[in-house]
Design an enzyme around this catalytic site. Structure first.
Site, PDB file in Angstrom:
ATOM      1  N   CYS A 106      31.905  37.118  17.029  1.00 23.16           N
ATOM      2  CA  CYS A 106      32.359  38.105  16.032  1.00 23.16           C
ATOM      3  C   CYS A 106      31.239  38.507  15.070  1.00 23.16           C
ATOM      4  O   CYS A 106      31.459  39.311  14.171  1.00 23.16           O
ATOM      5  CB  CYS A 106      33.549  37.554  15.249  1.00 23.16           C
ATOM      6  SG  CYS A 106      33.084  36.250  14.100  1.00 23.16           S
ATOM      7  N   CYS A 156      27.886  33.579  14.312  1.00 22.26           N
ATOM      8  CA  CYS A 156      28.776  33.511  15.475  1.00 22.26           C
ATOM      9  C   CYS A 156      28.427  34.631  16.456  1.00 22.26           C
ATOM     10  O   CYS A 156      28.326  35.797  16.069  1.00 22.26           O
ATOM     11  CB  CYS A 156      30.227  33.637  15.009  1.00 22.26           C
ATOM     12  SG  CYS A 156      31.383  33.869  16.364  1.00 22.26           S
ATOM     13  N   HIS A 159      -1.590   1.493   7.411  1.00 21.11           N
ATOM     14  CA  HIS A 159      -2.062   1.373   6.034  1.00 21.11           C
ATOM     15  C   HIS A 159      -1.955   2.733   5.344  1.00 21.11           C
ATOM     16  O   HIS A 159      -2.308   3.760   5.918  1.00 21.11           O
ATOM     17  CB  HIS A 159      -3.518   0.888   6.025  1.00 21.11           C
ATOM     18  CG  HIS A 159      -4.065   0.706   4.643  1.00 21.11           C
ATOM     19  ND1 HIS A 159      -3.498  -0.189   3.738  1.00 21.11           N
ATOM     20  CD2 HIS A 159      -5.099   1.290   4.001  1.00 21.11           C
ATOM     21  CE1 HIS A 159      -4.174  -0.129   2.600  1.00 21.11           C
ATOM     22  NE2 HIS A 159      -5.156   0.760   2.727  1.00 21.11           N
ATOM     23  N   CYS A 163      33.918  28.598  14.152  1.00 18.37           N
ATOM     24  CA  CYS A 163      33.709  29.849  13.414  1.00 18.37           C
ATOM     25  C   CYS A 163      34.930  30.068  12.541  1.00 18.37           C
ATOM     26  O   CYS A 163      36.065  30.003  13.009  1.00 18.37           O
ATOM     27  CB  CYS A 163      33.535  31.032  14.368  1.00 18.37           C
ATOM     28  SG  CYS A 163      33.599  32.619  13.492  1.00 18.37           S
ATOM     29  N   CYS A 220       0.828  -1.209   0.000  1.00 17.94           N
ATOM     30  CA  CYS A 220       0.000   0.000   0.000  1.00 17.94           C
ATOM     31  C   CYS A 220       0.868   1.267   0.000  1.00 17.94           C
ATOM     32  O   CYS A 220       0.492   2.283  -0.577  1.00 17.94           O
ATOM     33  CB  CYS A 220      -0.967   0.013   1.181  1.00 17.94           C
ATOM     34  SG  CYS A 220      -0.180  -0.101   2.782  1.00 17.94           S
TER      35      CYS A 220
HETATM   36 ZN   LIG Z   1      33.308  34.209  15.123  1.00 13.04          ZN
END
Ligand SMILES: [Zn+2]
Length: 403
Positions: free
Chosen positions: A226, A223, A357, A276, A71
């Site tokens: 920064c 990040c 089903h 990062c 099915c």
């Molecule tokens: Zn960073």
């Protein structure tokens, strides 16, 4: 209940223009359009001209025999059978001109035979037997051997992948990784970076399956130290959405809430902190998923099955979804307008993890039909919304999205 139907093909030039625009997002600079699309479209025009502009088609309202716990296969095949561009591509045997391999496209041939049966003008009420098609599929994907119940979404993924491999317009053997990764700080604008990644994908993988079902996801990391953003782009053929938990105040959820949860900003810290590339160390960051490129056919998988430590659980929360004008613009690139989708098919799962089903519901020229193996019945739009909805098939209606 079969009625005569035909594929809609008003003016071949308009059709070509529309399909180029819709399927591929023709861009002014034309940098990431599949090169073979023009060729394919022109071949399509010739074929259409050959075949008096219209394929003689039955109603498509034909059932599929259950050949032993199949099915899941029947439901998915009915959804794909109602994916008009794919159906027409198969029925006109366009893939024979398109494919770039000397190997016989066995699975595609068998899939096409099933569709031919389903859309046969003279079929009447008799069902189609998908046994041979399933047999060929299991040879390609041994994982599906045996007679146990299988997951419809897994089947869909494997099926599209196998069909794609057979009818890829590219030579898969001569896959080469051209050039090296761009230096981290020498990146182009975001959209150009996404386009470049998409083009790289088309260099290896280019088929009607990609034309219709593939989109591009953007995962952006931010990040917290920064504030640098970095992006990765991945191709997707379906969106697998988490379902929010049922609470006392909320017994039903909307598709929009599932999409919000999917695209929700996620905090990555401590041992989950990613590297990062500017700080050059692991930093506390946030991650968010958005849709960079919208597919023509959007397959949404409502992830009802979750693994717990010892077992698999099924969520039976009803998820309500729009039948028309599902707007995904807010999950796209920042300046994209509305991106509207209409529902044309869905796959339902009833029952439990072990005893379930599958059925399908597909939009017809008028109204909707339910496909329960060999049985086809009319259903109302209200009956479409249930706690059984499992895989939704939407097609792109229009898009004001920046391409
Ligand atoms: Zn960073």
């Amino acid at each position: 209940m079969p009625r005569a139907a035909s594929t809609h093909m008003d003016n071949p030039c308009q059709a070509l223009y529309r399909s180029l625009l819709n399927q591929n997002g023709v861009q002014p600079e034309g940098t990431d359009i599949s090169q073979s699309v023009l060729y394919t479209s022109l071949m399509g025009l010739l074929l259409v001209a050959d075949k008096e502009k219209e394929l003689p088609l039955g109603s498509g309202q034909v059932g599929l025999r259950n050949v032993g716990n199949t099915c899941f296969l029947n439901a998915i095949v009915q959804c794909l059978s109602h994916t008009q561009s794919l159906r027409d591509y198969c029925l006109t045997k366009m893939y024979l001109q398109d494919m770039n391999s000397s190997q016989e496209p066995e699975l595609m041939n068998e899939f096409t035979k099933v569709l031919e049966g389903l859309w046969d003008v003279n079929r009447g009420d008799s069902t189609v037997n998908p046994g041979k098609f399933y047999h060929v599929f299991k040879e390609a994907v041994p994982y599906f051997s045996g007679y146990s119940q299988q997951d419809a979404q897994e089947f869909l993924r494997f099926l599209l992948d196998c069909l794609h491999t057979e009818i890829n317009r590219r030579h898969t053997q001569c896959t080469s990784i051209k050039g090296s990764l761009e230096p981290a700080f020498n990146r182009f604008r975001l959209s150009e970076e996404a386009s470049a990644m998409w083009k790289k994908h088309l260099d290896r993988d280019d088929s009607i399956i990609v034309d219709l079902f593939s989109g591009q996801l953007r995962s952006s990391l931010h990040c917290s130290v920064c504030s640098h953003y970095s992006n990765t782009f991945d191709v997707f053929c379906d969106l697998s959405l988490p379902i929010p938990k049922r609470t006392e105040s909320r017994t039903t959820v909307t598709l929009r809430e599932c999409l919000d949860l999917f695209s929700q900003e996620e905090s990555l810290e401590k041992e989950n902190s990613p590297m990062c590339e500017r700080c050059n160390r692991c930093t506390k960051s946030t991650k968010r998923l958005t849709i960079q490129r919208f597919p023509k056919i959007l397959v949404i998988h409502l992830n009802r099955f979750t693994m717990t430590r010892f077992s698999i659980c099924k969520s039976t929360v009803p998820v309500s979804f729009p039948l028309t004008d599902l707007d995904l613009g807010r999950f796209g690139p920042a300046d994209c307008g509305s991106v509207l989708y209409d529902l044309y098919a869905l796959c339902n799962h009833a029952g439990t993890v072990n005893m379930g089903h599958y059925t399908a519901a597909c939009r017809e020229q008028v109204g909707w039909c339910c496909y329960n193996d060999s049985c086809v019945t009319r259903i109302s739009e209200e009956q479409l919304q249930s706690s059984q909805a499992y895989i939704l098939f939407y097609h792109l209606k229009n898009s004001t999205a920046r391409k």
